[in-house]
Scaffold this motif. Structure first.
Motif, mmCIF file in Angstrom:
data_model
loop_
_atom_site.group_PDB
_atom_site.id
_atom_site.type_symbol
_atom_site.label_atom_id
_atom_site.label_comp_id
_atom_site.label_asym_id
_atom_site.label_seq_id
_atom_site.Cartn_x
_atom_site.Cartn_y
_atom_site.Cartn_z
ATOM 1 N N PRO A 92 -6.282 3.026 -13.137
ATOM 2 C CA PRO A 92 -6.774 3.055 -11.752
ATOM 3 C C PRO A 92 -8.179 3.636 -11.621
ATOM 4 O O PRO A 92 -8.528 4.595 -12.294
ATOM 5 N N LEU A 93 -8.962 3.020 -10.735
ATOM 6 C CA LEU A 93 -10.268 3.557 -10.362
ATOM 7 C C LEU A 93 -10.109 4.525 -9.204
ATOM 8 O O LEU A 93 -10.798 5.532 -9.116
ATOM 9 N N ALA B 110 -6.927 -4.359 -5.204
ATOM 10 C CA ALA B 110 -6.198 -3.266 -4.559
ATOM 11 C C ALA B 110 -4.733 -3.669 -4.442
ATOM 12 O O ALA B 110 -4.426 -4.765 -3.971
ATOM 13 N N ILE B 111 -3.844 -2.799 -4.891
ATOM 14 C CA ILE B 111 -2.411 -3.037 -4.793
ATOM 15 C C ILE B 111 -1.844 -2.001 -3.819
ATOM 16 O O ILE B 111 -2.026 -0.800 -4.011
ATOM 17 N N ASN C 289 -0.919 1.148 -14.327
ATOM 18 C CA ASN C 289 -1.929 0.328 -15.001
ATOM 19 C C ASN C 289 -1.650 -1.147 -14.757
ATOM 20 O O ASN C 289 -0.574 -1.508 -14.299
ATOM 21 N N ILE C 290 -2.657 -1.948 -15.063
ATOM 22 C CA ILE C 290 -2.518 -3.401 -14.975
ATOM 23 C C ILE C 290 -3.052 -4.023 -16.249
ATOM 24 O O ILE C 290 -3.864 -3.414 -16.960
ATOM 25 N N SER C 291 -2.595 -5.245 -16.519
ATOM 26 C CA SER C 291 -3.131 -6.008 -17.647
ATOM 27 C C SER C 291 -3.009 -7.489 -17.329
ATOM 28 O O SER C 291 -2.056 -7.914 -16.675
ATOM 29 N N THR D 75 -2.386 2.954 -1.706
ATOM 30 C CA THR D 75 -3.235 1.975 -2.387
ATOM 31 C C THR D 75 -3.693 2.482 -3.746
ATOM 32 O O THR D 75 -4.096 3.634 -3.883
ATOM 33 N N THR D 76 -3.645 1.594 -4.735
ATOM 34 C CA THR D 76 -4.207 1.860 -6.050
ATOM 35 C C THR D 76 -5.202 0.738 -6.343
ATOM 36 O O THR D 76 -4.879 -0.440 -6.169
ATOM 37 N N VAL D 77 -6.419 1.105 -6.757
ATOM 38 C CA VAL D 77 -7.499 0.142 -6.980
ATOM 39 C C VAL D 77 -7.839 0.081 -8.465
ATOM 40 O O VAL D 77 -7.957 1.115 -9.131
ATOM 41 N N PHE D 78 -8.028 -1.147 -8.953
ATOM 42 C CA PHE D 78 -8.346 -1.390 -10.359
ATOM 43 C C PHE D 78 -9.548 -2.321 -10.478
ATOM 44 O O PHE D 78 -9.792 -3.136 -9.590
#
Length: 143
Positions: free
Chosen positions: A34-35, A68-69, A83-85, A112-115
């Motif tokens: 996450p950012l 953004a999730i 995390n995301i991939s 909200t989590t931003v990547f």
């Protein structure tokens, strides 16, 4: 002092060099991490109608440079994406963070989590964001 054979000395030097590289690599942000992570919905983005009632949703930010999730849950124990991939050019897998222990409030609010958008994600079509219990869809990116 016992003399160290040359092979062992070289091995120790290589291990020390690898440890230094690993330490320096830890100073940069890892891909898929996450950012930003904050209570509420993403700033400047209107929630889709499908999110009425607290349904999770996703949105592009910064002309598609970020994702953004938005998940809903307790404000004191919010659901978070760890995390995301990218799993394909049109698919992102999102892994949730473990739930915190303790007592949680019984409210239901967005978090909200931003990547950074993974580099391999396509720009021309829809993108699926796969969560453990659902799949969310992002429209084709603009920009």
């Amino acid at each position: 002092m016992v003399p160290v054979p040359r092979t062992a000395a070289r091995l120790l030097t290589a291990v020390a060099a690898l440890a230094a590289v690993a330490t320096l690599a830890g100073c940069t942000s890892a891909p898929g991490r996450p950012l930003e992570d904050y209570a509420g919905e993403p700033k400047g983005v209107e929630a889709p109608a499908s999110s009425a009632g607290g349904a999770s949703w996703v949105a592009w930010l910064d002309d598609g440079a970020k994702v953004a999730i938005v998940l809903y849950g307790s404000s004191s124990c919010p659901p978070k994406v760890a995390n995301i991939s990218a799993t394909a050019a049109d698919s992102i897998k999102a892994t949730l963070a473990p739930a915190p222990g303790g007592i949680c409030t019984r409210d239901y609010v967005p978090h909200t989590t931003v990547f950074t958008t993974p580099e391999s994600i396509g720009k021309t079509g829809e993108v699926n964001v796969v969560l453990p219990d659902s799949t969310l869809t992002l429209p084709a990116r603009q920009g």
